[in-house]
Design a protein around this motif. Structure first.
Motif, PDB file in Angstrom:
ATOM      1  N   TRP A  12       0.871  -1.199   0.159  1.00  0.00           N
ATOM      2  CA  TRP A  12       0.164   0.010   0.027  1.00  0.00           C
ATOM      3  C   TRP A  12       0.897   1.209   0.047  1.00  0.00           C
ATOM      4  CZ3 TRP A  12      -0.547   4.317   3.456  1.00  0.00           C
ATOM      5  CH2 TRP A  12      -1.930   4.876   3.071  1.00  0.00           C
ATOM      6  N   GLN A  13       1.764   1.234   0.726  1.00  0.00           N
ATOM      7  CA  GLN A  13       2.719   2.427   0.919  1.00  0.00           C
ATOM      8  C   GLN A  13       3.455   2.830  -0.646  1.00  0.00           C
ATOM      9  OE1 GLN A  13       5.424   1.363   3.968  1.00  0.00           O
ATOM     10  NE2 GLN A  13       3.792   1.358   5.717  1.00  0.00           N
ATOM     11  N   LYS A  14       3.874   1.515  -1.151  1.00  0.00           N
ATOM     12  CA  LYS A  14       4.654   1.801  -2.552  1.00  0.00           C
ATOM     13  C   LYS A  14       3.599   2.095  -3.609  1.00  0.00           C
ATOM     14  CE  LYS A  14       8.276   0.976  -2.283  1.00  0.00           C
ATOM     15  NZ  LYS A  14       9.554   1.976  -2.123  1.00  0.00           N
ATOM     16  N   ALA A  15       2.371   1.684  -3.329  1.00  0.00           N
ATOM     17  CA  ALA A  15       1.399   2.052  -4.259  1.00  0.00           C
ATOM     18  C   ALA A  15       1.005   3.433  -4.012  1.00  0.00           C
ATOM     19  CB  ALA A  15       0.108   1.239  -4.169  1.00  0.00           C
ATOM     20  N   MET A  16       1.180   4.016  -2.703  1.00  0.00           N
ATOM     21  CA  MET A  16       0.738   5.466  -2.639  1.00  0.00           C
ATOM     22  C   MET A  16       1.999   6.522  -3.205  1.00  0.00           C
ATOM     23  SD  MET A  16      -2.017   6.087  -1.184  1.00  0.00           S
ATOM     24  CE  MET A  16      -1.962   7.592  -0.147  1.00  0.00           C
ATOM     25  N   ASP A  17       3.261   5.912  -3.163  1.00  0.00           N
ATOM     26  CA  ASP A  17       4.367   6.631  -3.641  1.00  0.00           C
ATOM     27  C   ASP A  17       4.187   6.648  -5.184  1.00  0.00           C
ATOM     28  OD1 ASP A  17       5.409   6.711  -1.057  1.00  0.00           O
ATOM     29  OD2 ASP A  17       6.969   5.220  -1.328  1.00  0.00           O
ATOM     30  N   MET A  18       3.748   5.508  -5.706  1.00  0.00           N
ATOM     31  CA  MET A  18       3.464   5.513  -7.228  1.00  0.00           C
ATOM     32  C   MET A  18       2.507   6.294  -7.716  1.00  0.00           C
ATOM     33  SD  MET A  18       1.417   3.880  -9.798  1.00  0.00           S
ATOM     34  CE  MET A  18       0.511   3.044  -8.736  1.00  0.00           C
ATOM     35  N   CYS A  19       1.446   6.380  -6.773  1.00  0.00           N
ATOM     36  CA  CYS A  19       0.369   7.122  -7.170  1.00  0.00           C
ATOM     37  C   CYS A  19       0.835   8.917  -7.184  1.00  0.00           C
ATOM     38  CB  CYS A  19      -0.920   6.972  -6.332  1.00  0.00           C
ATOM     39  SG  CYS A  19      -2.396   7.965  -6.618  1.00  0.00           S
ATOM     40  N   GLN A  20       1.562   8.962  -6.259  1.00  0.00           N
ATOM     41  CA  GLN A  20       2.158  10.468  -6.198  1.00  0.00           C
ATOM     42  C   GLN A  20       2.918  10.845  -7.133  1.00  0.00           C
ATOM     43  OE1 GLN A  20       4.189  10.842  -2.423  1.00  0.00           O
ATOM     44  NE2 GLN A  20       4.274  13.296  -2.480  1.00  0.00           N
ATOM     45  N   ALA A  21       3.753   9.929  -7.744  1.00  0.00           N
ATOM     46  CA  ALA A  21       4.597   9.932  -8.887  1.00  0.00           C
ATOM     47  C   ALA A  21       3.898  10.343 -10.402  1.00  0.00           C
ATOM     48  CB  ALA A  21       5.668   8.796  -9.093  1.00  0.00           C
ATOM     49  N   VAL A  22       2.713   9.492 -10.253  1.00  0.00           N
ATOM     50  CA  VAL A  22       1.764   9.412 -11.476  1.00  0.00           C
ATOM     51  C   VAL A  22       1.433  10.929 -11.599  1.00  0.00           C
ATOM     52  CG1 VAL A  22      -0.152   8.792 -12.714  1.00  0.00           C
ATOM     53  CG2 VAL A  22       1.629   7.045 -11.785  1.00  0.00           C
ATOM     54  N   TYR A  23       0.662  11.537 -10.496  1.00  0.00           N
ATOM     55  CA  TYR A  23       0.224  12.654 -10.343  1.00  0.00           C
ATOM     56  C   TYR A  23       1.132  13.771 -10.728  1.00  0.00           C
ATOM     57  CZ  TYR A  23      -4.693  12.248  -8.673  1.00  0.00           C
ATOM     58  OH  TYR A  23      -6.043  12.027  -8.596  1.00  0.00           O
ATOM     59  N   ARG A  24       2.423  13.634 -10.281  1.00  0.00           N
ATOM     60  CA  ARG A  24       3.386  14.656 -10.496  1.00  0.00           C
ATOM     61  C   ARG A  24       3.786  14.741 -12.074  1.00  0.00           C
ATOM     62  NH1 ARG A  24       6.128  13.234  -5.727  1.00  0.00           N
ATOM     63  NH2 ARG A  24       7.239  11.743  -6.831  1.00  0.00           N
ATOM     64  N   ILE A  25       3.879  13.509 -12.596  1.00  0.00           N
ATOM     65  CA  ILE A  25       4.081  13.544 -13.989  1.00  0.00           C
ATOM     66  C   ILE A  25       2.921  14.020 -15.069  1.00  0.00           C
ATOM     67  CG2 ILE A  25       6.122  12.157 -13.838  1.00  0.00           C
ATOM     68  CD1 ILE A  25       4.779   9.881 -15.130  1.00  0.00           C
ATOM     69  N   SER A  26       1.786  13.657 -14.588  1.00  0.00           N
ATOM     70  CA  SER A  26       0.561  13.959 -15.289  1.00  0.00           C
ATOM     71  C   SER A  26       0.210  15.360 -15.380  1.00  0.00           C
ATOM     72  CB  SER A  26      -0.728  13.052 -14.743  1.00  0.00           C
ATOM     73  OG  SER A  26      -0.951  13.583 -13.482  1.00  0.00           O
ATOM     74  N   ALA A  27       0.824  16.050 -14.421  1.00  0.00           N
ATOM     75  CA  ALA A  27       0.811  17.422 -14.547  1.00  0.00           C
ATOM     76  C   ALA A  27       1.470  18.131 -15.712  1.00  0.00           C
ATOM     77  CB  ALA A  27       1.217  18.177 -13.220  1.00  0.00           C
ATOM     78  N   ASP A  98      11.065   6.931 -13.185  1.00  0.00           N
ATOM     79  CA  ASP A  98      10.652   6.586 -11.551  1.00  0.00           C
ATOM     80  C   ASP A  98       9.498   6.090 -11.511  1.00  0.00           C
ATOM     81  OD1 ASP A  98      13.167   7.641 -11.159  1.00  0.00           O
ATOM     82  OD2 ASP A  98      12.659   9.655 -10.547  1.00  0.00           O
ATOM     83  N   ALA A  99       8.285   6.575 -12.279  1.00  0.00           N
ATOM     84  CA  ALA A  99       6.921   6.153 -11.945  1.00  0.00           C
ATOM     85  C   ALA A  99       6.993   4.791 -12.316  1.00  0.00           C
ATOM     86  CB  ALA A  99       5.969   6.963 -12.617  1.00  0.00           C
ATOM     87  N   TRP A 100       7.513   4.600 -13.473  1.00  0.00           N
ATOM     88  CA  TRP A 100       7.534   2.891 -14.376  1.00  0.00           C
ATOM     89  C   TRP A 100       8.364   2.171 -13.163  1.00  0.00           C
ATOM     90  CZ3 TRP A 100       5.241   0.811 -18.212  1.00  0.00           C
ATOM     91  CH2 TRP A 100       5.929  -0.424 -18.566  1.00  0.00           C
TER      92      TRP A 100
END
Length: 123
Positions: A12-27, A98-100
């Motif tokens: 779950w923690q890693k999934a949260m990190d991944m979600c945060q990274a995706v939000y950053r790059i999707s911007a 990084d997101a990948w």
């Protein structure tokens, strides 16, 4: 299932990190992708930790394993959408590395967690 909460799960923690990274790059996606790839990426990435948490809260190993399967499906969506964004030139490959990597790590953790549930229930 153990007495730990979903927030204690490394998956779950890693999934949260991944979600945060995706939000950053999707911007960084072009404005014309606001309702396309950006929205799809964000929804799919949010679904991953959400399904881990929801499955954990269900209380049954069968439901938990099913929700982990949903999380893996959403993870495949994110990976595919990141690749599409790179292929169509909306994002640079270096920007998504990084997101990948977080997707790959999250996928391994969720897969192992799911396998441990199905292995326990077949014993």
């Amino acid at each position: 299932m153990s007495g730990q909460g979903y927030r204690d799960l490394i998956a779950w923690q890693k999934a949260m990190d991944m979600c945060q990274a995706v939000y950053r790059i999707s911007a960084d996606l072009p404005d014309e992708e606001k309702f396309g790839l950006r929205s799809q990426l964000q929804r799919a990435s949010v679904s991953i930790p959400s399904n881990i948490a929801e499955g954990h809260a269900r209380g049954s190993k069968k439901d938990y394993a099913r929700h982990l399967g949903y999380a893996l499906g959403s993870l495949a969506e994110v990976e595919t959408q990141l690749e599409i964004a790179v292929r169509v030139g909306a994002l640079e490959r270096d920007l998504v590395r990084d997101a990948w990597a977080l997707c790959q790590e999250t996928g391994k953790l969720v897969t192992r967690l799911r396998q441990s549930l199905t292995r326990d229930s077949s014993s």
